[in-house]
Design an enzyme around this catalytic site. Structure first.
Site, short mmCIF file in Angstrom:
data_model
loop_
_atom_site.label_atom_id
_atom_site.label_comp_id
_atom_site.label_asym_id
_atom_site.label_seq_id
_atom_site.Cartn_x
_atom_site.Cartn_y
_atom_site.Cartn_z
N TYR A 237 0.82 -1.21 0.00
CA TYR A 237 0.00 0.00 0.00
C TYR A 237 0.86 1.26 0.00
O TYR A 237 0.74 2.11 -0.90
CB TYR A 237 -0.94 -0.02 1.21
CG TYR A 237 -1.60 1.30 1.53
CD1 TYR A 237 -2.31 2.01 0.58
CD2 TYR A 237 -1.51 1.84 2.83
CE1 TYR A 237 -2.92 3.21 0.88
CE2 TYR A 237 -2.12 3.05 3.14
CZ TYR A 237 -2.82 3.73 2.17
OH TYR A 237 -3.41 4.93 2.47
N LYS A 241 1.61 3.97 -3.08
CA LYS A 241 1.22 5.37 -2.88
C LYS A 241 2.43 6.29 -3.05
O LYS A 241 2.31 7.39 -3.62
CB LYS A 241 0.59 5.57 -1.50
CG LYS A 241 -0.78 4.94 -1.32
CD LYS A 241 -1.83 5.55 -2.23
CE LYS A 241 -2.36 6.85 -1.71
NZ LYS A 241 -3.49 7.37 -2.55
#
Length: 487
Positions: A237, A241
């Site tokens: 994640y 990002k």
């Protein structure tokens, strides 16, 4: 920093919101419609194959939520006409160019009308499939940027990221942009195009061997974690990002760009009403597990600061930042959190849980209250693993031997216990970096933004105003419990 009226800026604006069914996106949509009904249009991008499917999702996953009850009370019978006039639901997908919008006349309208783009589309699963996470969090960000460049009247692009793109850095983390190819551990060779090529080649090989979907899914999850850790990030994640931020900074050209980096987002503090939350988020799963009597031990440093921030404060920061930087061709980064301004420790969270569930015990499926008590806290991974070995893994080995001797009579019990242990250990593997987190997020830029804002009663986002005891005991934990029972 000069900042005029926020309400005046919002009047007659057309705003694109991607990821419109997300937690923060819904709060953003509700806020704009409630405080500035004279907004020109909200274009809401929902992942859907066609307009009918998108409209169904809008009805069920956005406007049908309890979050909109204040807006409904305010507008009464006029709500339907307000929605019809001010909201345009768009079927699309940010993993494609032009955001996957197939209606060419609508696409042209959007490129002509849109003033502000707010990118809230993301997958937040720590161990998401690498192909899915890169497609949404990284390449999706590039597609949103490319679309923004085609908007003739664009004033600002706001990209909502996460503070945890910093990985496991310790000390004060500054509000600096992510630099293309710069890794957290100094490892060379991070190339986003090469990562995409690696994914494509891996998928091609997996399919060539006729592996089933479960195996392919597991392999892609493993690949994401492997690539993240190769370059110093703890999970897929935050890695994807970070790469999304890199692409935006590298390719923005003269587009005004704001990066918003929230920390751990919790239930609403005040608006539209206190305690609204969706889903059981990271720290909430611990609270619910404790309340149900399932959490008997805890791993982490009790003095570790848990950086939490209510969702409505994050949304207010988004709105104020987009007004402050409209038409300014630079990149600005804002941490929206509490670890510097008003820190709360893990030990306090444990105390809130004990106090709340002692006073308001969870009622189990048999209608009996669950009695909670103080839990055992392990402050090192070694002590936790030792406990797990003695308490669970050794008995599991004994059960396996007994199961073999009894011709698989205990197979169901063995498999169930084994699955639970693997699940817990997997969670610990994913979340361990945050249980001993030693970073504090500098919010000097955000503080300057707060001081420049004029309509602070309406667009509040100062964590120093929060009394954490009151918030967790009277707002957040009750909100989470209500959410769980509602499901």
């Amino acid at each position: 920093m000069e900042l005029g009226s926020i309400l005046q800026f919002l009047e007659n604006r057309s705003i694109l919101v991607t990821g419109a069914t997300g937690f923060l996106a819904k709060i953003f949509i509700e806020k704009i419609l409630r405080v500035q009904p004279h907004v020109k249009k909200l274009y809401l991008l929902l992942r859907a194959s066609d307009t009918n499917t998108a409209m169904l999702r809008f009805s069920n996953e956005i406007i049908g939520k309890e979050l909109f009850k204040v807006l409904k009370e305010k507008n009464g019978a006029n709500l339907s006409s307000l929605i019809a006039e001010k909201v345009r639901v768009v079927a699309g997908d940010i993993t494609f160019e032009n955001l996957g919008v197939k209606d060419l006349s609508l696409l042209e309208e959007m490129m002509t009308e849109i003033d502000v783009v707010v990118n809230l589309a993301a997958t937040t699963n720590f161990d998401e499939r690498y192909d899915v996470s890169l497609g949404i969090n990284t390449l999706g960000a590039r597609h949103v940027l490319n679309f923004s460049k085609k908007c003739k009247n664009l004033k600002i692009l706001v990209h909502v990221s996460t503070a945890y793109v910093s990985g496991e850095r310790e000390g004060l983390v500054l509000e600096n942009p992510c630099i293309m190819g710069e890794t957290l551990n100094g490892t060379h060779g991070l190339d986003i195009d090469a990562e995409k090529k690696l994914i494509d080649e891996t998928l091609k090989q997996l399919k060539a061997h006729n592996y089933d979907e479960d195996y392919i899914k597991s392999s892609m999850k493993h690949l994401g974690i492997q690539r993240a850790r190769k370059f110093g990030w703890p999970n897929t994640y935050v890695f994807t990002k970070a790469m999304g931020e890199m692409l935006l900074g590298e390719l923005k050209e003269n587009i005004p760009l704001v990066i918003i980096r929230p920390t751990i987002v919790t239930s609403t503090y005040k608006e539209p009403f206190p305690g609204w939350v969706e889903g059981v988020r990271t720290i909430d799963s611990l609270a619910v597990g404790y309340g149900k009597g399932r959490l008997t031990c805890f791993l982490g440093d009790p003095t570790t600061v848990v950086d939490v921030i209510p969702a409505d404060m994050v949304v207010n920061a988004i709105v104020v930042a987009m007004v402050a930087h409209a038409d300014q061709a630079n990149e600005s980064v804002y941490h929206v959190g509490s670890s510097v301004s008003n820190p709360v420790e893990y030990a306090s969270l444990q105390s809130y849980g004990l106090r709340y569930f002692s006073a308001h015990p969870w009622i189990d499926k048999n209608g009996k209250p669950v009695v909670v008590g103080k839990i055992t806290v392990f402050n090192t991974m070694e002590s936790f693993q030792r406990y797990m070995r003695l308490r669970y893994l050794l008995p599991l080995k004994g059960l396996r031997m007994l199961n073999t001797a009894c011709c698989q009579y205990f197979q169901g019990t063995y498999l169930e216990n084994s699955r639970k242990i693997k699940f817990v250990m997997r969670l610990i593997e994913l979340y361990a970096p945050y249980l001993f987190f030693k970073a504090f997020y500098d919010d000097m830029n955000t503080e300057k933004l707060r001081r420049a804002a004029k309509e602070t009663e309406m667009f509040y986002f100062d964590p120093k105003t929060i009394n954490w005891d009151d918030y967790f005991m009277d707002t957040h934990i009750p909100g989470v419990v209500k959410r769980v029972f509602r499901n």
